[in-house]
Design an enzyme around this catalytic site. Structure first.
Site, mmCIF file in Angstrom:
data_model
loop_
_atom_site.group_PDB
_atom_site.id
_atom_site.type_symbol
_atom_site.label_atom_id
_atom_site.label_comp_id
_atom_site.label_asym_id
_atom_site.label_seq_id
_atom_site.Cartn_x
_atom_site.Cartn_y
_atom_site.Cartn_z
ATOM 1 N N LYS A 153 0.843 -1.209 0.000
ATOM 2 C CA LYS A 153 0.000 0.000 0.000
ATOM 3 C C LYS A 153 0.869 1.245 0.000
ATOM 4 O O LYS A 153 1.746 1.396 0.854
ATOM 5 C CB LYS A 153 -0.827 0.024 1.277
ATOM 6 C CG LYS A 153 -2.226 -0.497 1.163
ATOM 7 C CD LYS A 153 -2.824 -0.526 2.554
ATOM 8 C CE LYS A 153 -4.278 -0.232 2.563
ATOM 9 N NZ LYS A 153 -4.812 -0.238 3.931
HETATM 10 C C1 E4P Z 1 -8.410 0.299 3.981
HETATM 11 O O1 E4P Z 1 -7.487 -0.223 3.432
HETATM 12 C C2 E4P Z 1 -8.294 1.031 5.259
HETATM 13 O O2 E4P Z 1 -7.519 0.260 6.131
HETATM 14 C C3 E4P Z 1 -9.616 1.231 5.964
HETATM 15 O O3 E4P Z 1 -10.714 0.778 5.249
HETATM 16 C C4 E4P Z 1 -9.779 2.522 6.686
HETATM 17 O O4 E4P Z 1 -11.024 2.542 7.347
HETATM 18 P P1 E4P Z 1 -11.404 3.608 8.467
HETATM 19 O O5 E4P Z 1 -11.749 4.882 7.792
HETATM 20 O O6 E4P Z 1 -12.590 3.012 9.163
HETATM 21 O O7 E4P Z 1 -10.193 3.746 9.360
#
Ligand code: E4P
Length: 219
Positions: free
Chosen positions: A82
């Site tokens: 990522k």
């Molecule tokens: C995705 O890869 C992220 O880890 C995640 O969906 C973030 O979610 P949040 O906004 O609930 O922290």
């Protein structure tokens, strides 16, 4: 649409794998910290359980990100690296994608950011639905916009609806055409639930038990 868990909690992932519905996992530094484990150890453990596992970079400059991305990818063949949707994140992502490493561009909030991600050869784009809703914007509309733009441009980058907060987000992601939805364990549990399913089971079981009781003798 494939279902991913947004967690680094091993027990949650193991449970969902047992249910037979899980195709992958997304993690981020917050989730890794919550799991209370060292990043490498935890990502490797998760990779042994399930297919695609996104692991997030935590450096900021292109050169550092490239080194870090290579290190994350070396942990396991299931790792997807990522990078954030920034100039450095995307530039590093392009180098890594050129080396055959699968890239998930995270923290995406607009169709234009998704177009940039496609341009560097990202494997996945992650629009954050819940965080857009939190500031009064329409997160699902952004997912729909990315799906439409990718379709019109014949772009093959997968659209992963992230930051999903409740069951309606899952349904809406599917209707918007997302390839993947990642959700917390609580939301995965919720999408199994319907009160009529529970009532139906109770009634069927009660009727079945009746058939097991001794019947009065017939003349
Ligand atoms: C995705 O890869 C992220 O880890 C995640 O969906 C973030 O979610 P949040 O906004 O609930 O922290």
């Amino acid at each position: 649409m494939r279902l991913f868990l947004d967690t680094a909690d091993y027990d949650e992932i193991e449970t969902a794998v047992g249910w037979g519905v899980l195709s992958g996992v997304t993690t981020n530094p917050t989730l890794i910290a919550r799991a209370g484990q060292d990043h490498e150890t935890q990502v490797k453990r998760i990779c042994e359980l399930v297919g695609d596992v996104s692991a997030e970079t935590v450096t900021e400059r292109k050169d550092e990100l490239v080194v870090e991305g290579r290190r994350l990818a070396s942990w396991h063949k299931n790792v997807i690296v990522k990078v954030a949707s920034t100039p450095d994140g995307l530039a590093a992502g392009k180098v890594l994608a050129g080396e055959g490493i699968r890239i998930n561009v995270t923290l995406c909030f607009t169709v234009n950011q998704a177009l940039l991600a496609a341009e560097i050869g990202a494997y996945i784009i992650s629009p954050f639905v819940g965080r857009l809703d939190d500031i009064g914007e329409d997160g699902i509309a952004v997912v729909r916009g990315i799906v439409d733009a990718y379709r019109q441009q014949s772009i093959r980058t997968k659209v992963l609806a992230a930051s999903l907060r409740h069951p309606m987000h899952v349904t809406q992601s599917a209707l918007a055409g997302a390839d993947i939805a990642t959700m917390p364990f609580k939301v995965l549990e919720q999408i199994y639930k319907h009160p009529l399913t529970d009532i139906g089971i109770e009634r069927f079981m009660a009727d079945y038990r009746k058939t097991q009781e001794p019947q009065p003798a017939r003349r």
